[in-house]
Write a protein that holds these residues in place. Structure first.
Motif, short mmCIF file in Angstrom:
data_model
loop_
_atom_site.label_atom_id
_atom_site.label_comp_id
_atom_site.label_asym_id
_atom_site.label_seq_id
_atom_site.Cartn_x
_atom_site.Cartn_y
_atom_site.Cartn_z
N ILE A 19 43.12 26.82 35.20
CA ILE A 19 42.07 27.30 36.11
C ILE A 19 41.45 26.14 36.86
CG2 ILE A 19 39.79 28.37 36.22
CD1 ILE A 19 40.58 30.04 33.76
N ILE A 26 38.12 33.95 39.71
CA ILE A 26 38.69 34.38 38.44
C ILE A 26 37.98 35.60 37.88
CG2 ILE A 26 39.23 33.70 36.08
CD1 ILE A 26 40.80 32.15 38.19
N TYR A 42 34.11 29.66 33.83
CA TYR A 42 35.13 29.53 34.87
C TYR A 42 35.36 30.83 35.64
CZ TYR A 42 36.18 25.42 32.03
OH TYR A 42 36.09 24.24 31.33
N SER A 43 34.65 31.88 35.26
CA SER A 43 34.92 33.21 35.80
C SER A 43 33.84 33.67 36.76
CB SER A 43 35.04 34.24 34.66
OG SER A 43 36.02 33.84 33.72
#
Length: 356
Positions: A19, A26, A42-43
């Motif tokens: 990622i 994401i 990270y999303s």
């Protein structure tokens, strides 16, 4: 680019270095609280697609399992349908892979799967558009065993890169937290049957050292009745497993690829218990790293010969592998995407029958 990641805890770790190398929004889907914590930063969005189901001494019927899988697959489908997704990424051989690929197939979303266990994959990888493998042997095995040819050799395991640079608590902090500074970690993972637990506990009780047991998918009640010594402790709740293993004097584990990569990258002395998957890619990797693979009744002897694994190359190749997967997210069209389909699914299904 919009990418959906469907993963449990160990695959979630493998996805993080990937990622970080891609420019994408994401969407993360999981039924694991651990994966939610890992992927959250990270999303853009993260959704639960069900609840984790621990192993018990009571075997669930095929009907019950099918009903639960269908329920979670519908949740995955609904989550993907509500969001613009250009690519779905899956990894490992857990149920989340099955749900992610099935839902993405229904929605005609391209699917890139990272396969690590060539002997025991989830049958739905037969419908992945592209499958990465860690080496040439794996590529040949997938072709010979399951007629799967839409593969790319990434020459390593992205999880190793994650382990090499994830923040790890100082051993002294772990010693203070657990009130011990001389201990082994016993990890009972996905390669453990409930019926294996009594013998494993019996054997580790012969070791003159504190043992911290990480039950993973098992309820504590499946383990504590078999403990007769006061040097065995079952650790409940969330565990910073990498930090705990790093602070230990050794790891004894009955699990698959994830823990094998982790102890290899950490360079922690380890013994891998030969679980019910007698033929498993993690056994091959363990032996390549110098980790003893032993049956449950040989645990004490294997521990006497336990040594640090050779993990430097594992980390180096892992960094290259994560970069390759990141590149594939935008260059899948350069590779054969003809999936194995129903024929391959049947072959994987029939091979997996021996482990049910």
């Amino acid at each position: 680019m919009n990418i959906a990641i469907v993963a449990e805890t160990a695959p979630a770790k493998a996805f993080i270095p990937i990622i970080e190398k891609i420019d994408a929004d994401i969407l993360s889907l999981t039924h694991s609280e651990g994966a939610m914590e890992l992927l959250g930063p990270y999303s853009n969005e993260i959704f639960s697609i069900g609840e984790g189901r621990r192993n018990t001494t009571k075997k669930r019927s095929n009907f019950t399992i099918a009903r639960l899988v269908l329920k979670d697959t519908i949740r995955t489908y609904n989550a993907l349908k509500k969001h613009p997704v250009d690519l779905t990424l899956t990894c490992g051989n857990a149920g989340d892979v099955r749900k992610g690929i099935a839902a993405s197939k229904k929605l005609n979303i391209p699917k890139l799967h990272i396969e690590q266990d060539i002997y025991n994959p989830i049958e739905m990888i037969a419908y992945a558009d592209l499958i990465t493998v860690p080496n040439k042997v794996a590529m040949k095995q997938l072709k010979d065993m399951y007629d799967i040819t839409n593969t790319v050799n990434i020459k390593g395991y992205p999880l190793a890169e994650y382990v090499s640079r994830v923040p790890i608590s100082e051993p002294e902090k772990i010693y203070e937290q657990y009130q011990h500074d001389d201990f082994y970690v016993l990890f009972l993972g996905g390669d453990t049957r409930a019926s294996d637990i009594p013998e494993i506990i019996k054997e580790v009780e012969k070791i003159d050292k504190t043992i911290f047991v990480i039950p993973f998918r098992f309820e504590t009640s499946a383990i504590t009745p078999h403990i007769t010594k006061n040097n065995i402790f079952v650790v409940e709740g969330y565990v910073d497993l990498i930090s705990l293993m790093n602070a230990s004097q050794g790891v004894i584990y009955c699990a698959g690829m994830g823990v094998t990569i982790e102890v290899g990258a950490l360079g922690v002395p380890a013994v891998k218990i030969l679980g019910f998957h007698t033929q498993h890619a993690s056994n091959d990797l363990a032996q390549d790293l110098g980790i003893n693979v032993a049956s449950a009744h040989d645990i004490t002897y294997a521990i006497s010969r336990m040594k640090k694994p050779q993990g430097k190359r594992l980390i180096k190749n892992g960094c290259k592998a994560s970069l390759k997967v990141a590149e594939l997210t935008t260059s899948m069209d350069s590779f054969d995407q003809n999936c194995g389909g129903l024929s391959s699914l049947r072959k994987i299904w029939n091979h997996r029958k021996q482990y049910r």
